[in-house]
Scaffold this motif. Structure first.
Motif, PDB file in Angstrom:
ATOM      1  N   ASP A   1      46.408  98.015  43.705  1.00  0.00           N
ATOM      2  CA  ASP A   1      44.986  97.713  43.838  1.00  0.00           C
ATOM      3  C   ASP A   1      44.159  98.476  42.807  1.00  0.00           C
ATOM      4  O   ASP A   1      43.239  97.928  42.189  1.00  0.00           O
ATOM      5  N   TRP A   2      44.480  99.754  42.617  1.00  0.00           N
ATOM      6  CA  TRP A   2      43.707 100.556  41.662  1.00  0.00           C
ATOM      7  C   TRP A   2      43.978 100.111  40.232  1.00  0.00           C
ATOM      8  O   TRP A   2      43.064 100.130  39.390  1.00  0.00           O
ATOM      9  N   LEU A   3      45.206  99.675  39.960  1.00  0.00           N
ATOM     10  CA  LEU A   3      45.500  99.131  38.633  1.00  0.00           C
ATOM     11  C   LEU A   3      44.702  97.854  38.387  1.00  0.00           C
ATOM     12  O   LEU A   3      44.189  97.627  37.286  1.00  0.00           O
ATOM     13  N   ARG A   4      44.605  97.013  39.422  1.00  0.00           N
ATOM     14  CA  ARG A   4      43.817  95.782  39.286  1.00  0.00           C
ATOM     15  C   ARG A   4      42.343  96.107  39.060  1.00  0.00           C
ATOM     16  O   ARG A   4      41.660  95.439  38.274  1.00  0.00           O
ATOM     17  N   LEU A   5      41.852  97.133  39.737  1.00  0.00           N
ATOM     18  CA  LEU A   5      40.462  97.536  39.547  1.00  0.00           C
ATOM     19  C   LEU A   5      40.229  98.013  38.117  1.00  0.00           C
ATOM     20  O   LEU A   5      39.217  97.680  37.493  1.00  0.00           O
TER      21      LEU A   5
ATOM     22  N   SER B   1      52.609 102.034  49.868  1.00  0.00           N
ATOM     23  CA  SER B   1      52.046 102.866  48.799  1.00  0.00           C
ATOM     24  C   SER B   1      51.942 102.086  47.494  1.00  0.00           C
ATOM     25  O   SER B   1      50.959 102.216  46.756  1.00  0.00           O
ATOM     26  N   ARG B   2      52.948 101.265  47.223  1.00  0.00           N
ATOM     27  CA  ARG B   2      52.926 100.472  45.995  1.00  0.00           C
ATOM     28  C   ARG B   2      51.791  99.450  46.030  1.00  0.00           C
ATOM     29  O   ARG B   2      51.096  99.245  45.033  1.00  0.00           O
TER      30      ARG B   2
ATOM     31  N   ASP C   1      56.693  96.864  55.506  1.00  0.00           N
ATOM     32  CA  ASP C   1      56.460  97.883  56.523  1.00  0.00           C
ATOM     33  C   ASP C   1      57.053  99.236  56.156  1.00  0.00           C
ATOM     34  O   ASP C   1      57.009 100.175  56.951  1.00  0.00           O
ATOM     35  N   THR C   2      57.594  99.360  54.948  1.00  0.00           N
ATOM     36  CA  THR C   2      58.103 100.659  54.527  1.00  0.00           C
ATOM     37  C   THR C   2      56.988 101.436  53.840  1.00  0.00           C
ATOM     38  O   THR C   2      56.054 100.853  53.269  1.00  0.00           O
ATOM     39  N   GLU C   3      57.078 102.738  53.894  1.00  0.00           N
ATOM     40  CA  GLU C   3      56.049 103.575  53.275  1.00  0.00           C
ATOM     41  C   GLU C   3      55.967 103.327  51.775  1.00  0.00           C
ATOM     42  O   GLU C   3      54.876 103.313  51.193  1.00  0.00           O
TER      43      GLU C   3
END
Length: 366
Positions: A198-202, A192-193, A186-188
């Protein structure tokens, strides 16, 4: 699993209708998606309505899971979205008989996944080893859907090609995510991480699609330089041939309207130094380029051998493409049909690629 239509696999209320939703499986033997997808599914249909003796029937793909809870988890996640890049879930249920420990999820009908587009010998590239327009459109669907997930606090912690359904819509196809979860933490910083991963996995999904400087640059920019979201779609490897040609036409117009006065330069252009920030200072530096063998040399007469002249020549060739692309030029060679963009890219890399990047950064419209 009981395949008798009088005995549904399971039932649950859906968010689309008031009343009963029942999942029926036509064959208890799981089917494998079209090669090369690793996902298995069941052919089935659901009946929706509030009168069990006269229910409306909808053909669906039924996904099976190893526990009684997983189907509902996926259903609840999907029920939070109404988005063209996220698959529609109609119902979930628990199996009967020997499948009483399994859960099932009924979703929009599909019979293949994105896995087929993530192979080097697959459907993602054309004969010139460029991403196909169909792949670009599907990849765009995935990126837009992932941004929607992120905006609602969801992500794809186990992103895989089999988690992306390919839906046929008439003569076209659409990609739709079906497996994702709520972001943990629940921390920003944690949120963000999760999104960044997700984009690294993509990026990891597309690394093996094709081995070209374009695709490798896309992979590196996603995984090393933090390229994310719809900004990924601006990368030149994800532009269609038409979009690349339009970029050159727009760039030449921009130069002629905004950078009008040619300067006398004694220095030569160093292509690796060219960028949007250095465009104006490099525009009139000397640059000699090889003329494509099928281009009439008379069209080059009077063209100043500078970067400005090179951009003008590109525009001329694109605008008069039909004149240059004769049947003899386009004939098959070693099983490959080559087009104008292929010849331009092969002859004038990396300068041609850099000009594409500059045009995208200028956000020019044709």
């Amino acid at each position: 699993m009981n395949t008798d239509e009088a005995n549904p696999v399971g039932s649950a209320l859906t968010h689309q209708v008031d009343g009963i939703s029942q999942i029926f499986v036509k064959d208890s033997v799981a089917q494998k998606m079209k090669h090369p997808s690793s996902l298995h599914y069941y052919n089935g249909f659901i009946k929706l309505g509030n009168k069990t003796e006269n229910l409306e029937s909808t053909v669906v793909t039924v996904l099976g899971f190893s526990t009684t809870e997983i189907g509902k988890i996926h259903y609840d996640n999907l029920a939070n979205f109404d988005h063209p890049g996220i698959i529609e879930a109609f119902a979930y249920g628990v199996g009967t008989g020997k499948h009483s420990n399994n859960s099932f999820l009924a979703v929009t009908k599909f019979q293949t996944t994105f896995e087929g587009y993530l192979r080097r010998d697959g459907l993602a590239v054309d004969q010139q080893n460029r991403f196909t327009e169909n792949f670009i459109n599907l990849f765009r669907d995935v990126i837009v859907a992932m941004e929607e997930l992120h905006s609602q606090g969801y992500y794809c912690p186990k992103l895989h090609g089999s988690h992306i359904a390919i839906i046929s819509e008439g003569d076209s196809q659409r990609a739709r995510l079906w497996r994702f979860g709520k972001i943990k933490g629940d921390t920003e910083a944690a949120i963000s991480r999760s999104k960044a991963l997700d984009w690294l996995r993509l990026g990891g999904l597309i690394v093996g699609v094709c081995l070209t400087p374009e695709s490798n640059d896309l992979y590196l920019r996603i995984t090393k330089n933090g390229l994310q979201g719809t900004n990924i779609l601006k990368h030149y490897s994800l532009l269609t041939v038409r979009e690349k040609f339009q970029n050159i036409l727009c760039l030449q117009q921009y130069v002629s309207l905004n950078l009008k006065v040619p300067q006398t330069e004694s220095r030569y252009l160093i292509a690796s130094d060219l960028s949007l920030q250095t465009l104006e200072e490099n525009l009139d530096r000397k640059h000699h380029w090889a003329i494509l063998p099928f281009v009439n040399r008379t069209t080059e007469k009077g063209t100043i051998k500078t970067l400005r002249g090179f951009i003008y020549s590109l525009r001329t060739i694109i605008e008069h493409e039909v004149r240059y692309l004769t049947p003899e030029l386009l004939k098959e060679s070693d099983g490959i049909f080559k087009d104008l963009e292929h010849h331009m890219q092969q002859e004038w890399e990396p300068l041609y690629r850099t000009l594409q990047e500059i045009a995208v950064q200028l956000n020019l419209e044709y």
